[in-house]
Design an enzyme around this catalytic site. Sequence first.
Site, PDB file in Angstrom:
ATOM      1  N   LYS A  99       1.022  -1.273  -0.050  1.00 36.45           N
ATOM      2  CA  LYS A  99      -0.118  -0.025  -0.053  1.00 36.45           C
ATOM      3  C   LYS A  99       0.898   1.234   0.015  1.00 36.45           C
ATOM      4  CE  LYS A  99      -1.770  -1.579   3.858  1.00 36.45           C
ATOM      5  NZ  LYS A  99      -2.624  -2.020   5.198  1.00 36.45           N
ATOM      6  N   THR A 101      -7.318   9.407   8.606  1.00 33.55           N
ATOM      7  CA  THR A 101      -6.636   8.208   8.135  1.00 33.55           C
ATOM      8  C   THR A 101      -6.581   6.875   9.074  1.00 33.55           C
ATOM      9  OG1 THR A 101      -4.435   8.813   8.376  1.00 33.55           O
ATOM     10  CG2 THR A 101      -5.625   9.389   6.039  1.00 33.55           C
ATOM     11  N   GLY A 148      -7.126   3.833  10.723  1.00 31.25           N
ATOM     12  CA  GLY A 148      -7.869   2.604  10.477  1.00 31.25           C
ATOM     13  C   GLY A 148      -8.086   2.187   9.234  1.00 31.25           C
ATOM     14  N   GLY A 173      -5.986   0.948   7.132  1.00 33.10           N
ATOM     15  CA  GLY A 173      -5.355  -0.420   6.740  1.00 33.10           C
ATOM     16  C   GLY A 173      -5.893  -1.563   7.305  1.00 33.10           C
TER      17      GLY A 173
END
Length: 535
Positions: free
Chosen positions: A223, A256, A258, A260
């Site tokens: 990612k 942002t 959480g 993943g």
Amino acid sequence: MALNNKKNLPTLSSKHICTHLDYQHKGLSLKAMQEEMTFTLVNESAKQRIPHVLTVAGSDSGAGAGIQADLKACAARGVYCSTVITAVTAQNTIGVQDVSILPEDSVAEQLKSVLSDMHVDVVKTGMLPSTSIVKILHEGLKRFPVRALVVDPVMVSTSGVVLAGPSVLDTFRWDLLPMADIVTPNLKEASTLLGWPQLETITDMCSAAKSIHNMGPRNVLVKGGHLPSSSDAVDIFFNGEDIYELRSSRIQTPNTHGTGCTLASCIAAELAKVAKRYVESVLKFSKDVTIGGGPQGPLDHLCKLKRNVYHSRKLQPLDPDDLFVYAVTDSGMNRKWGHTITDSVRAAIEGGATIVQLREKDAETGSFLEAAKECLKICRHHNVPLLINDRIDIAIACDADGVHVGQSDMPVQTARSLLGPEKIIGVSCKTPEQALKAWKDGADYIGSGGVFPTNTKANNRTIGLDGLKTVCSASKLPVVAIGGINLSNARSVMELDVPNLKGVAVVSALFHRECVGTETEKLHALLTETVAAKK
Ligand SMILES: Cc1ncc(COP(=O)(O)OP(=O)(O)O)c(N)n1
Ligand SMILES: Cc1ncsc1CCOP(=O)(O)O
Ligand SMILES: [Mg+2]
């Protein structure tokens, strides 16, 4: 590493990734997957099931990440989510204030409670804070295999707190990654797993994806949310053959925390939905849900609202895994034990039968048809295929899922032209020549036997384990073994190291018994053990 010309890289959504993983199981190409996906969207059937993800992760008191994010993401995707909590963290929007790792015994017990009882499709991992916890999970998954494992290698929180230290890395690399269907590291986690310096370019990400793939997972998603040089958000997906770029415009926001966990849970949830074809125990709505053998199962909240989520059209007439525990009824045996055919079929399914054949040799047509209709309702409710032995007319009249025919019954080609391409046709074969013909004629599977002597079918030549082996090796179709198979010899059948053998078909071992459900459960457990031992 030379990156393909970016313009030529196909782009995929996370839903495509999940479907791709499922199709890897079936050995189909990405193209076939895309075609079938379109088909899936337009075709829905009345069959239902509840996909189930188990998340093994840490609790986040702020509920933005960890177990809480996983539960919400799975619920939002319409998937049942059970939990194994590895650590309890005190967190809020400012940072992580405390981390308490749970005792190993507690983690082991939670894992055992869920996996030994519930039909989990996919395990998703998050925070695994110690080597022993990774090992516990590794052992648990070997003992209770699931359809897919999604590993989100959580190591550091967004605010920089270490959640899994360097000592955990080796067990991650050697034990967990080789079992994973997909691993989803961010840039920091990818470089930590590899012992590399920071990844800074898409080319670095592609190299990292390939090197992590060498550690054993079937797929890698690196990612790139934190890639400094990119104005877009770019993730790299590598499946061992092709590399894909997932590009979308970057959303500028500080919110942002959480992401993943949510992405990995979403992959797991979508995989669980796809994996539902393989699920053996099927649940309908809350009132009928049986999650667990205990007296008090959990409710499946909002289940009624999920009707469409659970519906899926079977694209192939037969999923070969359906042949695993093949229950073949016998009216004489039912009569002897005072069982109705519907009670026997229901009990077999509740015990874990994955396909049912009505083999009612002495039934009158009218009563056979009525019984078949009732059994079909039960089978449809549980998403278990129902086949009719010999009687194509009954199969057509009740709209059963297919038929099983022998060498001297209705020829397969004729049955196919009467039933159409979507029904399942099984054919009995004792020789490689018959097996090849079955395939050419358009059958879906082969029943091969009698493997052992049996009183259920008179004048039936026994082919033995060697005969079964010969048929399986020559076959281009999945094979189910039949004839004299019971709890004491099923292991010897399943342990044959032959291609195409998918399960056992049994009559007397299930139906010439007082408690059909219990016998089916025992057979299912035994077969599952043999499969687990092979892995
Ligand atoms: C799964 C399965 N395999 C083989 C048979 C036997 O079918 P057939 O040879 O037609 O014999 P009868 O069952 O009709 O006596 C089967 N029924 N199921
Ligand atoms: C129908 C059939 N076909 C080959 S052997 C057989 C009978 C299987 O019955 P059982 O499982 O009771 O031996
Ligand atoms: Mg027959």
